[in-house]
Scaffold this motif. Structure first.
Motif, PDB file in Angstrom:
ATOM      1  N   CYS A   1       0.848  -1.186   0.000  1.00 37.01           N
ATOM      2  CA  CYS A   1       0.000   0.000   0.000  1.00 37.01           C
ATOM      3  C   CYS A   1       0.887   1.241   0.000  1.00 37.01           C
ATOM      4  CB  CYS A   1      -0.935   0.010   1.214  1.00 37.01           C
ATOM      5  SG  CYS A   1      -2.079   1.411   1.181  1.00 37.01           S
ATOM      6  N   GLY A   2       1.242   1.694  -1.192  1.00 40.79           N
ATOM      7  CA  GLY A   2       2.071   2.887  -1.343  1.00 40.79           C
ATOM      8  C   GLY A   2       1.218   4.141  -1.280  1.00 40.79           C
ATOM      9  N   MET A   3       1.704   5.134  -0.544  1.00 42.02           N
ATOM     10  CA  MET A   3       0.948   6.380  -0.345  1.00 42.02           C
ATOM     11  C   MET A   3       1.923   7.551  -0.252  1.00 42.02           C
ATOM     12  SD  MET A   3      -1.566   4.980   2.692  1.00 42.02           S
ATOM     13  CE  MET A   3      -0.239   4.084   3.511  1.00 42.02           C
ATOM     14  N   PHE A   4       1.376   8.744  -0.435  1.00 43.99           N
ATOM     15  CA  PHE A   4       2.161   9.936  -0.125  1.00 43.99           C
ATOM     16  C   PHE A   4       1.230  11.017   0.397  1.00 43.99           C
ATOM     17  CE2 PHE A   4       1.048  10.251  -4.600  1.00 43.99           C
ATOM     18  CZ  PHE A   4       0.689  11.583  -4.791  1.00 43.99           C
ATOM     19  N   THR A   5       1.808  11.945   1.136  1.00 45.60           N
ATOM     20  CA  THR A   5       1.086  13.128   1.580  1.00 45.60           C
ATOM     21  C   THR A   5       1.728  14.344   0.934  1.00 45.60           C
ATOM     22  OG1 THR A   5       2.460  13.637   3.526  1.00 45.60           O
ATOM     23  CG2 THR A   5       0.674  12.009   3.816  1.00 45.60           C
ATOM     24  N   GLU A   6       0.953  15.394   0.804  1.00 48.42           N
ATOM     25  CA  GLU A   6       1.448  16.673   0.302  1.00 48.42           C
ATOM     26  C   GLU A   6       0.987  17.765   1.261  1.00 48.42           C
ATOM     27  OE1 GLU A   6       3.255  17.372  -2.433  1.00 48.42           O
ATOM     28  OE2 GLU A   6       3.155  15.512  -3.620  1.00 48.42           O
ATOM     29  N   SER A   7       1.897  18.663   1.602  1.00 46.47           N
ATOM     30  CA  SER A   7       1.567  19.798   2.457  1.00 46.47           C
ATOM     31  C   SER A   7       1.845  21.083   1.697  1.00 46.47           C
ATOM     32  CB  SER A   7       2.428  19.785   3.731  1.00 46.47           C
ATOM     33  OG  SER A   7       2.365  18.543   4.385  1.00 46.47           O
ATOM     34  N   ALA A   8       0.968  22.074   1.851  1.00 46.91           N
ATOM     35  CA  ALA A   8       1.216  23.369   1.229  1.00 46.91           C
ATOM     36  C   ALA A   8       2.519  23.939   1.767  1.00 46.91           C
ATOM     37  CB  ALA A   8       0.057  24.319   1.510  1.00 46.91           C
ATOM     38  N   SER A   9       3.343  24.461   0.888  1.00 43.14           N
ATOM     39  CA  SER A   9       4.689  24.882   1.257  1.00 43.14           C
ATOM     40  C   SER A   9       4.714  26.270   1.882  1.00 43.14           C
ATOM     41  CB  SER A   9       5.601  24.866   0.027  1.00 43.14           C
ATOM     42  OG  SER A   9       5.857  23.549  -0.400  1.00 43.14           O
ATOM     43  N   VAL A  10       5.851  26.555   2.489  1.00 46.27           N
ATOM     44  CA  VAL A  10       6.213  27.911   2.891  1.00 46.27           C
ATOM     45  C   VAL A  10       7.523  28.232   2.177  1.00 46.27           C
ATOM     46  CG1 VAL A  10       5.030  27.821   5.096  1.00 46.27           C
ATOM     47  CG2 VAL A  10       7.394  27.035   4.963  1.00 46.27           C
ATOM     48  N   LYS A  11       8.115  29.352   2.474  1.00 50.51           N
ATOM     49  CA  LYS A  11       9.389  29.724   1.842  1.00 50.51           C
ATOM     50  C   LYS A  11      10.523  29.122   2.678  1.00 50.51           C
ATOM     51  CE  LYS A  11       7.874  34.013   1.847  1.00 50.51           C
ATOM     52  NZ  LYS A  11       7.722  35.475   1.636  1.00 50.51           N
ATOM     53  N   PHE A  12      10.669  27.807   2.571  1.00 53.96           N
ATOM     54  CA  PHE A  12      11.569  27.002   3.401  1.00 53.96           C
ATOM     55  C   PHE A  12      11.127  27.095   4.861  1.00 53.96           C
ATOM     56  CE2 PHE A  12      14.733  27.860  -0.171  1.00 53.96           C
ATOM     57  CZ  PHE A  12      14.433  26.666  -0.801  1.00 53.96           C
ATOM     58  N   ALA A  13      11.683  28.023   5.632  1.00 53.66           N
ATOM     59  CA  ALA A  13      11.238  28.184   7.022  1.00 53.66           C
ATOM     60  C   ALA A  13      10.641  29.556   7.263  1.00 53.66           C
ATOM     61  CB  ALA A  13      12.401  27.945   7.986  1.00 53.66           C
ATOM     62  N   THR A  14      10.440  30.305   6.199  1.00 55.48           N
ATOM     63  CA  THR A  14       9.855  31.641   6.310  1.00 55.48           C
ATOM     64  C   THR A  14       8.367  31.559   6.028  1.00 55.48           C
ATOM     65  OG1 THR A  14      11.925  32.699   5.643  1.00 55.48           O
ATOM     66  CG2 THR A  14       9.903  33.980   5.364  1.00 55.48           C
ATOM     67  N   PRO A  15       7.528  32.114   6.908  1.00 57.43           N
ATOM     68  CA  PRO A  15       6.076  32.031   6.681  1.00 57.43           C
ATOM     69  C   PRO A  15       5.670  32.702   5.376  1.00 57.43           C
ATOM     70  CG  PRO A  15       6.566  32.766   8.923  1.00 57.43           C
ATOM     71  CD  PRO A  15       7.857  32.799   8.172  1.00 57.43           C
ATOM     72  N   VAL A  16       4.556  32.260   4.846  1.00 57.12           N
ATOM     73  CA  VAL A  16       4.011  32.850   3.626  1.00 57.12           C
ATOM     74  C   VAL A  16       2.591  33.309   3.921  1.00 57.12           C
ATOM     75  CG1 VAL A  16       3.209  30.586   2.773  1.00 57.12           C
ATOM     76  CG2 VAL A  16       3.553  32.457   1.168  1.00 57.12           C
ATOM     77  N   TYR A  17       2.238  34.449   3.359  1.00 56.68           N
ATOM     78  CA  TYR A  17       0.866  34.951   3.520  1.00 56.68           C
ATOM     79  C   TYR A  17       0.099  34.665   2.237  1.00 56.68           C
ATOM     80  CZ  TYR A  17      -3.109  37.738   4.868  1.00 56.68           C
ATOM     81  OH  TYR A  17      -4.384  38.135   5.211  1.00 56.68           O
TER      82      TYR A  17
END
Length: 862
Positions: free
Chosen positions: A308-324
């Motif tokens: 059972c192969g799976m993956f998750t995806e998370s919305a990114s930021v600018k590496f460790a800098t928050p994004v608005y």
């Protein structure tokens, strides 16, 4: 034959003294992973996992190899102390339940009762997707130190195979780059180069060919040694969609895969969804964006192996800098999200605002714990399911066609055939060889034929890679207005076709004597006796490696311009001829032994036309703007075949290309080669949705008008320019080659070829076509078909590869075949004293299209 000694051998770990205290990630790193503007570098992650290894008896850490650039790859085994003491036995049970041939019902029942669920996780294979490697120190710490009921049940029932980072080299590059620009206007901007020495983002497209070191390491652990029941790969995606994607994948699904795999995906995904919702995580999406049909990363290759192969995806930021992100910037998607509104599979959309690395880590932690929770709560069912899926695969393979796949002797390129077979075996496929003639119906194949029987765990994998396939055109693969959508990857993954390997499907059970192989043995290199000279078959890709080894050693090599009659066979134009000279035979024996090739001895003076081969000086353009994966893959391929090359950047191009004979432009739009009109190119490509990436000025590269003029001068003075795929437009627009792309502006409803194998005619009397068959296959993806404009000097343009009138597609999906009819896929254009070679397809695509390597290599030989 699977090497059971590998499965049964004990797992060895470095001896350590147990410490008295387990430090938290925050205590070890000096900050909590996920903190704004803070990233943990790989060397510190490795230190932390060794600290855990020394402090806890609930984890064992092992260095499983070195990366491309020599960094350690580590694997953490996390479970109860009792399970870790019997890892070898658990591994044997995991393998046996997945490969049940000869396993009795009683033995299967014992494994279900006594075995443990094995779950594997990999993180941050794409180095810009930093969250996975950042969060999994916390996951490990939680699993080791928490003693609540759930965590204890996980340790008792599950063995977790944890790769904290699948791309350590890229992780180091990314963290160093981020800190270099922290606190400046370029904080959080993307890397200007590939985040892997060769393949960048395409490292997650290597699970079928295993070209890169990191892929080979993970494949060995997961498919050759453990065979887990579940696998999760943690990724990140863009800013402007859902916050999280979790299983199951969207339609269409791969119908060859056992349906139980997709049901298991829904089971794991349901627990992820409910755990994330219960922890207040919003913006979670399922069954959208990422289809279940195919993508050549482990997460969608493993379902072909009943995992059972799976993956998750998370919305990114600018590496460790928050994004608005503004609410109005959040977008629909044609696959499963027709509008950015609540739906059954997206019931709590995020409303915009600040998005932080800590948000990513929170969601990934919840998804990981939910995966382990399912495995712990359903251990017996998961093991039983694996047995059921594997047994079904064995039974179907023995009851219906195709019963087997036969690799007969006499391959055009036997070395390519053996490499494909070796890759199959590396991926746990059982391969046999005939020890007698083999009869399939009325057809008989000779002794020595390789036979891959379909009745094995990997049957879905074999059918998908070795059978002719047709991508299903239906509502799932078209947008709401009916336009066909581009596949996430190719429309076919038929590796035998990509590699030019002849494979015969057995529509009836093969009859003969067979022995299962432990390895694909390479033949001894042979140098036949001759007083005149030697012939090397130009149909074999490795002949170019031999050529390069010989010319570097000072051996004189000629190219043969017509067919060569060797008595037992006739070789087409393009063979290599080595005249007999003092000391040559010993060097030929050395080369033949190294690359397993035969030098045919001539019995009489050559009556064929030939000329000496001149080693050409090769230069290849490398740009910034995030790097070019086609350039990286091409570098890797050239190195594998011994071609020496020089990487040139804007400066060297603008100064002139006097020091080289061949100039390669990897596949790229003209804007990213010249650096001009980049804003307009982004505007057109992304339909005005995004602006040009932020980068320091020195990384916004381009050869400009001055560079274009230097390339023109280079050609006019006798140089050879190779433009690969997308770069054909550069030759047309900037170099003035009078060729047009006849399908460039056609809409998908008119022409659509999203990665298909297409039949072509090849002029194999032309030097660029040497060694190729008269009829062959190319891998075509996108709108590319070329025609020479009518003019005064039509004879200056050679159409080396052309499309036939009709009946073109071998495998995949093709709409608008008529638009390819009689057009060219490879053109050599004379310009001044030199030539421009336009490749209207990618002959070296991801180093997997062995069938067309030669039309690229031929251009590198003088």
């Amino acid at each position: 034959m699977v090497d059971m000694q590998l499965i049964l051998q004990p797992i060895l770990f470095d001896s350590v003294n147990r410490l008295s205290e387990i430090l938290s990630p925050e205590g070890f790193y000096g900050f909590k992973p996920g903190t704004d503007r803070k990233l943990v570098r790989w060397d510190k992650v490795v230190e932390y996992f060794w600290h855990l290894d020394g402090a806890s008896d609930r984890v064992k850490v092992k260095e499983v190899g070195k990366t491309t650039e020599g960094n350690p790859m580590i694997l953490a085994y996390i479970s109860s102390p009792e399970n870790l003491e019997r890892l070898g036995e658990i591994r044997e049970m995991s393998w046996s339940i997945s490969h049940p041939r000869g396993l009795s019902e009683g033995e299967a029942d014992r494994i279900v009762a006594d075995g443990k669920a094995v779950v594997a996780m990999t993180m941050s294979i794409h180095a810009s997707e930093v969250g996975g490697t950042q969060v999994f120190s916390d996951l490990a710490y939680r699993l080791l130190t928490c003693d609540n009921e759930l965590t204890m049940r996980i340790r008792e029932n599950v063995v977790l195979l944890l790769f904290p980072c699948a791309n350590p080299d890229g992780q180091i590059m990314t963290v160093d780059w981020y800190y270099e620009w922290l606190g400046t206007e370029y904080e959080g901007c993307g890397l200007p180069r590939l985040y892997h020495k060769y393949v960048g983002h395409d490292n997650n497209r290597d699970a079928l060919t295993l070209t890169q070191v990191e892929t080979q390491i993970m494949n060995r652990v997961l498919l050759k040694e453990w065979f887990p029941q579940a696998y999760v790969d943690h990724h990140q995606m863009g800013f402007y969609g859902s916050r999280f994607f979790i299983p199951p994948n969207s339609n269409p699904l791969n119908e060859v895969t056992d349906p139980l795999v997709w049901t298991e995906q829904k089971h794991y995904g349901a627990q992820m969804a409910i755990r994330m919702a219960s922890e207040g995580v919003s913006g979670v999406e399922q069954a959208a964006v990422f289809p279940a049909d195919f993508m050549p990363g482990f997460s969608l290759v493993f379902p072909w192996f009943q995992i059972c192969g799976m993956f998750t995806e998370s919305a990114s930021v600018k590496f460790a800098t928050p994004v608005y992100v503004h609410y109005h910037q959040l977008q629909p998607h044609p696959r499963g999200r027709p509008e950015y509104r609540a739906s059954v599979n997206f019931n709590d959309p995020w409303k915009g605002g600040w998005w932080r690395l800590s948000d990513i880590l929170r969601g990934q932690m919840a998804a990981a714990m939910a995966t382990l929770e399912v495995a712990a709560n359903n251990r017996e069912m998961i093991l039983r399911n694996m047995h059921t899926k594997a047994m079904r695969s064995l039974e179907i393979g023995g009851a219906e066609a195709p019963y087997a796949f036969l690799f007969p002797p006499g391959q055009r390129d036997p070395n390519a055939a053996r490499r494909l077979l070796k890759t199959l075996m590396d991926m746990s496929v059982e391969v046999h060889q005939a020890t007698s003639p083999v009869r399939v119906g009325d057809v008989t194949y000779s002794e020595g034929t390789y036979v891959v029987f379909a009745g094995q765990t990997a049957r879905p994998f074999l059918v998908s890679l070795l059978s002719r396939t047709f991508y299903r055109d239906n509502l799932w693969v078209r947008s709401q207005d009916g336009a066909p959508m581009m596949n996430y990857d190719f429309a076919t993954q038929t590796m035998a076709e990509f590699k030019g390997v002849e494979v015969m499907e057995a529509e009836m059970p093969p009859v003969g004597s067979f022995t299962e192989l432990n390895e694909i043995r390479q033949p001894e290199g042979v140098v036949e006796k001759s007083k005149i000279g030697y012939i090397l078959d130009g149909r074999i890709n490795d002949s170019f490696k031999a050529l390069n080894l010989l010319t570097k050693a000072g051996v004189e090599v000629h190219r043969v311009h017509e067919a060569v009659d060797l008595g037992e066979e006739t070789l087409p134009p393009g063979a290599f001829y080595v005249p007999k000279k003092r000391g040559v035979e010993s060097k030929l024996k050395e080369v033949a032994g190294e690359i397993h090739i035969r030098f045919h001895g001539l019995k009489e003076e050559p009556g064929f036309s030939h000329g000496p081969v001149k080693p050409l000086r090769i230069a290849m353009y490398q740009r910034g703007w995030g790097g070019n994966m086609d350039e990286g893959w091409t570098r890797w391929l050239l190195e594998q075949y011994g071609f020496e090359y020089t990487t040139v950047t804007d400066k060297e191009v603008k100064e002139g290309l006097e020091g080289c004979d061949v100039f390669i432009l990897p596949s790229d739009p003209p804007a990213l080669i010249t650096g001009e009109g980049v804003e307009e190119w982004y505007e057109k490509r992304f339909k005005g949705a995004y602006t040009v990436p932020v980068l320091p000025p020195e990384y916004k590269t381009g050869i400009g008008d001055d560079g274009v003029e230097k390339v023109k001068e280079f050609v006019d003075k006798g140089g050879r320019v190779l433009v690969l795929y997308e770069s054909c437009e550069f030759a047309i627009e900037k170099l003035g080659v009078p060729v047009r792309n006849t399908v460039k502006d056609l809409k998908p409803e008119e022409f659509h070829c999203p990665g298909s194998t297409i039949r072509v005619n090849i002029d194999n009397t032309h030097p660029l076509g040497y060694g190729m068959p008269e009829r062959g296959l190319i891998l075509l993806r996108g709108n590319h078909a070329y025609a020479v404009k009518g003019g005064h000097w039509n004879e200056n343009y050679g159409a080396v590869i052309t499309y036939p009138e009709e009946d073109m597609m071998q495998s995949g999906w093709l709409i608008g075949e008529k638009h390819l009819a009689r057009k060219a896929a490879l053109i050599e254009a004379k310009k001044g004293e030199g030539t421009v070679v336009l490749y209207g397809f990618a002959p070296q695509m991801r180093a997997l299209t062995d069938a067309t390597f030669k039309v690229f290599f031929n251009a590198l030989v003088g």
